[in-house]
Scaffold this active site. Structure first.
Site, PDB file in Angstrom:
ATOM      1  N   ALA A   1      -1.529  -4.026  -6.238  1.00 18.48           N
ATOM      2  CA  ALA A   1      -1.375  -5.121  -7.193  1.00 18.48           C
ATOM      3  C   ALA A   1      -0.048  -5.808  -6.921  1.00 18.48           C
ATOM      4  O   ALA A   1       0.888  -5.196  -6.401  1.00 18.48           O
ATOM      5  CB  ALA A   1      -1.418  -4.573  -8.612  1.00 18.48           C
TER       6      ALA A   1
ATOM      7  N   GLU B   1       1.748   4.345  -6.778  1.00 19.77           N
ATOM      8  CA  GLU B   1       2.232   3.797  -8.052  1.00 19.77           C
ATOM      9  C   GLU B   1       3.330   4.647  -8.682  1.00 19.77           C
ATOM     10  O   GLU B   1       4.224   4.140  -9.355  1.00 19.77           O
ATOM     11  CB  GLU B   1       1.063   3.658  -9.043  1.00 19.77           C
ATOM     12  CG  GLU B   1       0.065   2.554  -8.701  1.00 19.77           C
ATOM     13  CD  GLU B   1      -1.085   3.015  -7.818  1.00 19.77           C
ATOM     14  OE1 GLU B   1      -0.954   4.063  -7.141  1.00 19.77           O
ATOM     15  OE2 GLU B   1      -2.116   2.321  -7.797  1.00 19.77           O
TER      16      GLU B   1
ATOM     17  N   GLU C   1      -7.770   1.146  -4.471  1.00 21.84           N
ATOM     18  CA  GLU C   1      -8.742   1.147  -5.576  1.00 21.84           C
ATOM     19  C   GLU C   1      -9.825   0.103  -5.352  1.00 21.84           C
ATOM     20  O   GLU C   1     -11.007   0.344  -5.624  1.00 21.84           O
ATOM     21  CB  GLU C   1      -8.013   0.894  -6.904  1.00 21.84           C
ATOM     22  CG  GLU C   1      -7.137   2.091  -7.297  1.00 21.84           C
ATOM     23  CD  GLU C   1      -6.188   1.781  -8.447  1.00 21.84           C
ATOM     24  OE1 GLU C   1      -5.457   0.771  -8.349  1.00 21.84           O
ATOM     25  OE2 GLU C   1      -6.170   2.536  -9.424  1.00 21.84           O
TER      26      GLU C   1
ATOM     27  N   GLY D   1      -3.656  -0.679  -5.861  1.00 19.15           N
ATOM     28  CA  GLY D   1      -4.856  -1.461  -6.168  1.00 19.15           C
ATOM     29  C   GLY D   1      -5.678  -1.787  -4.934  1.00 19.15           C
ATOM     30  O   GLY D   1      -6.890  -2.007  -5.027  1.00 19.15           O
TER      31      GLY D   1
END
Ligand code: CO8
Length: 257
Positions: free
Chosen positions: A65, A131, A111, A108
């Site tokens: 992200a 993260e 993911e 992300g």
């Protein structure tokens, strides 16, 4: 819709989406995810498309992200806008989606790859959930999907230490379906998508639905669900054609019926 963060093209019956924020290693923001969602919906609705490939660049599938975009968020804001919840729409598409991963698939990015139906990895691929180093934890399914892919021990180590795994470790642990040479990645992914697209689309979609069901229900429920879908296939012309073609020793001509 015109896209600013992704490139969208078709190759015969295959949709090809390339994440395209090269300056930030394809860091994912809400605009990119909205565009990706829209492009996948268009392919899902298009009767000419049988499967889609999502890829990134040679250096990064996606490095997570967009940290700069979320760094200043406050809790009420993330709660009120339900930050990231809509991103999971990527996992809800009905036609198959293949992730073709080269370089970094982090946070992300990892993911997102796991939201796809399977992952093909280039030798250069590196997967991780870093993260924890940023003072947060995975927020788009990392603790859940990664654990189902690679098991508790490796998922725990990856999420708690941020350690990245390379393509061969990812293959050994079941995160990716196979590893291919860097230069062959997109061609191999498109070949797999073409193969899928050559079959009956409704049968392909039901097969995807049934495999995904195994993540959500007990074995007995899952097998009952599979059986119902399997029985329903005898109402399709494609089942008649597929089996007739086998007996007549010719290639089937599926008409998605
Ligand atoms: N967000 C924003 N910018 C990024 C990101 C990111 N995730 N990753 C890289 N960039 C930018 C860098 O800031 C840099 O920009 P600039 O040139 O302006 O400084 C540019 O991309 C190139 O990066 P580097 O210079 O750092 O390249 P290196 O080759 O030295 O390093 C790495 C590559 C190792 C990938 C490094 O960039 C890195 O560690 N990136 C961050 C990885 C990370 O922590 N990812 C997790 C983010 S948090 C997250 O994903 C939460 C999940 C939320 C759900 C998402 C739903 C899909």
């Amino acid at each position: 819709m015109s896209y600013e963060n992704i490139l969208v093209e078709t190759r015969g019956k295959v949709g090809l989406i390339t994440l395209n924020r090269p300056k930030v290693l394809n860091a994912l923001n809400s605009d990119l995810i909205a565009e990706l969602d829209e492009a996948l919906n268009v392919f899902d609705r298009d009767p000419e498309i049988g499967a889609t490939v999502i890829t990134g660049s040679e250096k990064a599938f996606a490095a997570g992200a967009d940290i700069k975009a979320m760094a200043d968020y406050e809790y009420p804001q993330t709660y009120m806008m339900d930050y990231i919840t809509s991103w999971d729409q990527i996992a809800q598409k009905r036609k198959p989606v293949i992730a073709a991963v080269a370089g970094f698939a982090l946070g992300g990015g990892c993911e997102l790859a796991m939201m796809c139906d399977f992952i093909l990895a280039a030798e250069s691929a590196q997967f991780g959930q870093p993260e924890i180093k940023l003072g947060v934890m995975p927020g788009a399914g990392g603790t859940q999907r990664l654990t189902r892919f690679v098991g508790k021990s490796k998922a725990m180590e990856m999420c708690l230490t941020g350690r990245m795994i390379d393509a061969s470790e990812a293959e050994r642990s079941g995160l990716v379906s196979r590893v291919v040479a860097n230069d062959d990645l997109v061609d191999e992914a498109i070949k797999a998508a073409e193969k899928i697209a050559s079959f009956s689309t409704p049968i392909v979609m039901m097969t995807k639905e049934s495999v995904n069901r195994s993540y959500e229900v007990t074995l007995a429920e899952g097998i009952r669900f599979e059986r119902r879908l399997f029985h329903s296939m005898f109402a399709t012309s494609d089942q008649k054609e597929g089996m007739k073609a086998f007996m007549e020793k010719r290639k089937p001509e599926f008409e998605d019926g």
